[in-house]
Design a protein around this motif. Structure first.
Motif, mmCIF file in Angstrom:
data_model
loop_
_atom_site.group_PDB
_atom_site.id
_atom_site.type_symbol
_atom_site.label_atom_id
_atom_site.label_comp_id
_atom_site.label_asym_id
_atom_site.label_seq_id
_atom_site.Cartn_x
_atom_site.Cartn_y
_atom_site.Cartn_z
ATOM 1 N N ASP A 77 0.535 -1.082 0.123
ATOM 2 C CA ASP A 77 0.197 -0.056 0.318
ATOM 3 C C ASP A 77 0.915 1.424 -0.214
ATOM 4 O O ASP A 77 0.157 2.329 -0.551
ATOM 5 N N ARG A 86 -4.964 6.677 -3.486
ATOM 6 C CA ARG A 86 -5.932 6.588 -2.494
ATOM 7 C C ARG A 86 -5.929 8.340 -2.727
ATOM 8 O O ARG A 86 -7.032 8.006 -1.391
ATOM 9 N N ARG A 169 -11.419 1.365 -3.647
ATOM 10 C CA ARG A 169 -11.756 2.598 -2.852
ATOM 11 C C ARG A 169 -12.914 3.449 -2.872
ATOM 12 O O ARG A 169 -13.578 4.061 -1.721
#
Length: 189
Positions: A77, A86, A169
């Motif tokens: 990540d 993100r 997401r």
């Protein structure tokens, strides 16, 4: 002076110096007997490589696997592309974020009201498909904006898999996202 004499030469032996008696400084009686060699070795092996019950072994194995998964996920990540995606998803309003509550409401509406008002089923179905088309348009806009941002910030990073990552997401509710959002909506980064 005899070599094998039973009498020791008391003159040759030095006198011990007189030291004041301190508590705990002299020879003491043992409170427990010396363990047998096999018992001492077994205790040492148990300290080095403990024999666990099956339940305890499974618990430790789960903890180790969980810690290793968290470490691997943190490394994945923290890749530059995923970090940028993100932040990009977290700072914008995503229509897909509302998809689960709206689609579940539409489903409940259709299932509960279909027997009572059958004429409302068709408009509800069209509304559901229309909402899904709007989500597709929003995801397309999100991806185009991200590609421009990625070309500026991380030009040499591959974009493979980032569309799927961004879609997943943006699909999840903001407070349930993992890793947790760092930026607020509308923040610049």
């Amino acid at each position: 002076m005899g070599l094998f004499s039973t009498n020791k030469d008391k003159e040759a032996a030095p006198e011990p110096a007189a030291t004041p008696e301190t508590p705990g400084a002299g020879p003491r009686a043992k409170s427990v007997p010396t363990p047998k060699r096999r018992d001492a070795e077994a205790a040492r092996r148990q300290r080095l490589n403990p024999q666990l019950s099956p339940k305890e072994a499974k618990r430790r194995s789960r903890e180790q696997a969980s810690a290793e998964r968290r470490k691997e996920m943190a490394a994945i990540d923290n890749a530059p592309g995923k970090l940028l995606m993100r932040n990009w998803v977290d700072t914008r309003f995503n229509l897909a974020e509302l998809s689960m509550p709206i689609l579940m409401t539409m489903l409940l509406f259709v299932l509960v009201l279909a027997p009572v008002f059958p004429t409302l089923v068709e408009p509800a179905t069209y509304a559901t498909w229309g909402f899904m088309v709007l989500i597709g348009i929003d995801i397309t806009r999100m991806w185009r904006g991200f590609k421009k941002l990625a070309a500026e910030r991380i030009p040499r990073e591959p974009l493979k898999g980032l569309l799927y990552y961004g879609f997943n997401r943006s699909l999840s509710v903001r407070r349930l996202r993992v890793p947790r959002p760092v930026l607020k909506r509308g923040d610049t980064f």
